[in-house]
Motif scaffolding. Sequence first.
Motif, PDB file in Angstrom:
ATOM      1  N   LEU A  14      83.358  12.337 -76.795  1.00  0.00           N
ATOM      2  CA  LEU A  14      83.235  12.611 -75.365  1.00  0.00           C
ATOM      3  C   LEU A  14      84.578  12.450 -74.660  1.00  0.00           C
ATOM      4  CD1 LEU A  14      81.528  13.171 -72.817  1.00  0.00           C
ATOM      5  CD2 LEU A  14      81.140  10.692 -72.701  1.00  0.00           C
ATOM      6  N   LEU A  15      85.250  11.343 -74.892  1.00  0.00           N
ATOM      7  CA  LEU A  15      86.528  11.089 -74.225  1.00  0.00           C
ATOM      8  C   LEU A  15      87.587  12.100 -74.648  1.00  0.00           C
ATOM      9  CD1 LEU A  15      86.489   7.205 -74.401  1.00  0.00           C
ATOM     10  CD2 LEU A  15      86.119   8.625 -72.381  1.00  0.00           C
ATOM     11  N   CYS A  16      87.626  12.438 -75.932  1.00  0.00           N
ATOM     12  CA  CYS A  16      88.599  13.425 -76.414  1.00  0.00           C
ATOM     13  C   CYS A  16      88.297  14.818 -75.858  1.00  0.00           C
ATOM     14  CB  CYS A  16      88.621  13.442 -77.937  1.00  0.00           C
ATOM     15  SG  CYS A  16      89.366  11.953 -78.648  1.00  0.00           S
ATOM     16  N   SER A  17      87.022  15.123 -75.627  1.00  0.00           N
ATOM     17  CA  SER A  17      86.645  16.453 -75.126  1.00  0.00           C
ATOM     18  C   SER A  17      87.158  16.715 -73.713  1.00  0.00           C
ATOM     19  CB  SER A  17      85.126  16.638 -75.171  1.00  0.00           C
ATOM     20  OG  SER A  17      84.484  15.925 -74.120  1.00  0.00           O
ATOM     21  N   VAL A  18      87.461  15.655 -72.976  1.00  0.00           N
ATOM     22  CA  VAL A  18      88.005  15.821 -71.621  1.00  0.00           C
ATOM     23  C   VAL A  18      89.506  15.537 -71.583  1.00  0.00           C
ATOM     24  CG1 VAL A  18      85.816  15.452 -70.432  1.00  0.00           C
ATOM     25  CG2 VAL A  18      87.289  13.486 -70.924  1.00  0.00           C
ATOM     26  N   GLY A  19      90.118  15.484 -72.772  1.00  0.00           N
ATOM     27  CA  GLY A  19      91.566  15.373 -72.852  1.00  0.00           C
ATOM     28  C   GLY A  19      92.144  13.980 -72.895  1.00  0.00           C
ATOM     29  N   TRP A  20      91.327  12.960 -73.054  1.00  0.00           N
ATOM     30  CA  TRP A  20      91.830  11.589 -73.119  1.00  0.00           C
ATOM     31  C   TRP A  20      92.099  11.217 -74.566  1.00  0.00           C
ATOM     32  CZ3 TRP A  20      88.747   7.969 -69.363  1.00  0.00           C
ATOM     33  CH2 TRP A  20      88.821   8.483 -68.069  1.00  0.00           C
ATOM     34  N   ASN A  21      93.076  10.368 -74.791  1.00  0.00           N
ATOM     35  CA  ASN A  21      93.294   9.783 -76.107  1.00  0.00           C
ATOM     36  C   ASN A  21      92.300   8.644 -76.262  1.00  0.00           C
ATOM     37  OD1 ASN A  21      95.508  11.422 -76.681  1.00  0.00           O
ATOM     38  ND2 ASN A  21      96.894  10.032 -75.618  1.00  0.00           N
ATOM     39  N   ALA A  22      91.666   8.554 -77.418  1.00  0.00           N
ATOM     40  CA  ALA A  22      90.662   7.507 -77.629  1.00  0.00           C
ATOM     41  C   ALA A  22      90.796   6.923 -79.022  1.00  0.00           C
ATOM     42  CB  ALA A  22      89.261   8.081 -77.447  1.00  0.00           C
ATOM     43  N   GLU A  23      90.635   5.617 -79.098  1.00  0.00           N
ATOM     44  CA  GLU A  23      90.587   4.913 -80.375  1.00  0.00           C
ATOM     45  C   GLU A  23      89.292   4.117 -80.388  1.00  0.00           C
ATOM     46  OE1 GLU A  23      94.232   2.927 -81.867  1.00  0.00           O
ATOM     47  OE2 GLU A  23      95.020   3.447 -79.881  1.00  0.00           O
ATOM     48  N   GLY A  39     100.453  -0.286 -72.457  1.00  0.00           N
ATOM     49  CA  GLY A  39     100.394   0.639 -71.334  1.00  0.00           C
ATOM     50  C   GLY A  39      99.063   0.571 -70.638  1.00  0.00           C
ATOM     51  N   PRO A  40      98.943   1.284 -69.535  1.00  0.00           N
ATOM     52  CA  PRO A  40      97.660   1.306 -68.836  1.00  0.00           C
ATOM     53  C   PRO A  40      96.595   1.954 -69.714  1.00  0.00           C
ATOM     54  CG  PRO A  40      99.184   2.881 -67.869  1.00  0.00           C
ATOM     55  CD  PRO A  40      99.936   2.124 -68.914  1.00  0.00           C
TER      56      PRO A  40
END
Length: 72
Positions: A14-23, A39-40
């Motif tokens: 979900l987070l990657c689908s909106v362009g965010w980096n996620a781990e 970082g933030p």
Amino acid sequence: MDDDAAVRRSLTRLLCSVGWNAEAFSSADDLLERAPITGPGCVLLDVQMPGMNGLELQARMSEPVSPCRWFF
């Protein structure tokens, strides 16, 4: 951070689908091994985890000051 693999996978997608980096991490120890987070950012935590729970992890990582926002 969630001990349920399906939840981790879904939130990451979900987070990657909106362009965010996620781990994704399966435990507090796994996330702490990744630290420091310099970082933030945003941390999504499961409150009910085996071992160290989300609230305990947030308290530990907030010392002295964490650049992250915390969501449970």
